[in-house]
Design an enzyme around this catalytic site. Structure first.
Site, PDB file in Angstrom:
ATOM      1  N   HIS A 174      53.438  -4.728  -5.451  1.00 40.88           N
ATOM      2  CA  HIS A 174      54.536  -3.815  -5.713  1.00 40.88           C
ATOM      3  C   HIS A 174      54.316  -3.137  -7.064  1.00 40.88           C
ATOM      4  O   HIS A 174      53.930  -3.790  -8.016  1.00 40.88           O
ATOM      5  CB  HIS A 174      55.860  -4.588  -5.696  1.00 40.88           C
ATOM      6  CG  HIS A 174      57.041  -3.709  -5.616  1.00 40.88           C
ATOM      7  ND1 HIS A 174      57.229  -2.823  -4.582  1.00 40.88           N
ATOM      8  CD2 HIS A 174      58.088  -3.535  -6.442  1.00 40.88           C
ATOM      9  CE1 HIS A 174      58.348  -2.166  -4.784  1.00 40.88           C
ATOM     10  NE2 HIS A 174      58.893  -2.572  -5.905  1.00 40.88           N
ATOM     11  N   HIS A 223      60.801   2.526  -9.268  1.00 35.92           N
ATOM     12  CA  HIS A 223      59.891   2.027  -8.240  1.00 35.92           C
ATOM     13  C   HIS A 223      60.370   2.450  -6.858  1.00 35.92           C
ATOM     14  O   HIS A 223      61.552   2.715  -6.640  1.00 35.92           O
ATOM     15  CB  HIS A 223      59.725   0.503  -8.324  1.00 35.92           C
ATOM     16  CG  HIS A 223      60.977  -0.273  -8.148  1.00 35.92           C
ATOM     17  ND1 HIS A 223      61.079  -1.364  -7.320  1.00 35.92           N
ATOM     18  CD2 HIS A 223      62.203  -0.116  -8.691  1.00 35.92           C
ATOM     19  CE1 HIS A 223      62.303  -1.843  -7.368  1.00 35.92           C
ATOM     20  NE2 HIS A 223      63.011  -1.108  -8.192  1.00 35.92           N
ATOM     21  N   CYS A 228      54.588   2.410  -1.977  1.00 36.69           N
ATOM     22  CA  CYS A 228      54.949   2.503  -3.390  1.00 36.69           C
ATOM     23  C   CYS A 228      53.743   2.850  -4.248  1.00 36.69           C
ATOM     24  O   CYS A 228      53.879   3.352  -5.349  1.00 36.69           O
ATOM     25  CB  CYS A 228      55.575   1.194  -3.854  1.00 36.69           C
ATOM     26  SG  CYS A 228      54.547  -0.234  -3.583  1.00 36.69           S
TER      27      CYS A 228
END
Ligand SMILES: *[C@@H]1O[C@H](CO)[C@@H](O)[C@H](O)[C@H]1NC(C)=O
Ligand SMILES: *[C@@H]1O[C@H](CO)[C@@H](O)[C@H](O)[C@H]1NC(C)=O
Length: 219
Positions: free
Chosen positions: A48, A60, A149
């Site tokens: 992540h 994010h 992401c």
């Protein structure tokens, strides 16, 4: 019936959800992070990523069902729970949002600027990185493999929208398959990557090629 429903949930849990360790609020030393730094949280299979904006704020991209089903801003602003995340993955909705470092990391270790070593391109100026990240805040549709992401941080930090994981996927698959067809498709895939580097407009080209490639691989 119950098992059939539980199983994909647990599988997804395994993939996406890191262990949560709420007590250790102080485990992240904010003085280590500068505006525009790339923060990376390793999870089981995926990593992540977020961009540090300063003042304990991290931008994010995270899958989240809630913005799609609720207009309650204060509920949406709360930390994304596992169920929200997993339902977001299933329904492919996500948002680019701002959380505290603790909420972003979800109990895991944070690596700083790790991708800089893997990327042949130097990062943009920290303030420019953070500005790009801020400009993209809000809801987007999310496809796990093709717009994740990582695309987001790659765009913000290096000015390009190509995911390293996706790129690795491409080259790994190329190694496995040794035929004219795969060479041809990989070249197209490479062309797609080049277009990606150039601008954001042909956003659909690479996904389309890769999906065709994957279907072809799986058949
Ligand atoms: C991360 O990279 C930036 C350059 O973009 C640099 O100024 C900063 O010091 C780096 N941070 C760490 C913790 O290495
Ligand atoms: C919005 O969510 C908050 C926090 O979850 C809750 O306290 C509040 O009652 C909700 N508001 C509405 C209008 O549903």
């Amino acid at each position: 019936m119950q098992i059939a429903i539980m199983f994909p949930f647990q599988l997804l849990n395994l993939f996406f959800v890191a262990s949560k360790d709420k007590e250790e609020d102080s485990k992240y030393d904010l003085s280590r992070y500068k505006r525009g730094d790339l923060l990376e949280v390793p999870r089981t299979l995926f990593t992540h990523f977020g961009i540090y904006l300063g003042d304990n704020r991290v931008a994010h991209l995270i899958p989240d069902i809630l913005p799609a089903i609720s207009k309650n801003k204060s509920a949406i602003a709360q930390m994304v729970t596992n169920n929200r995340l997993i339902l977001g993955v299933i329904t492919k909705v996500a948002s680019i949002r701002v959380d505290t470092v603790t909420d972003f990391a979800y109990g895991s270790e944070i690596l700083v600027n790790h991708t800089d070593k893997l990327c042949s391109q130097p990062p943009l100026d920290g303030d420019e990185v953070a500005r790009r990240a801020e400009k993209l805040l809000g809801s987007i549709t999310y496809s796990l493999l093709w717009y994740n992401c990582e695309h987001y941080v790659m765009y913000c930090r290096y000015g390009m929208a190509i995911s390293y994981q996706t790129y690795q996927f491409c080259t790994t698959v190329r190694k496995i398959v040794c035929s004219r067809m795969s060479a041809y498709l990989t070249a197209l895939c490479g062309a797609g990557i080049m277009l990606y580097l150039d601008s954001l407009t042909p956003l659909t080209i690479l996904p389309t090629l890769l999906i065709a490639f994957t279907i072809w691989m799986a058949s």
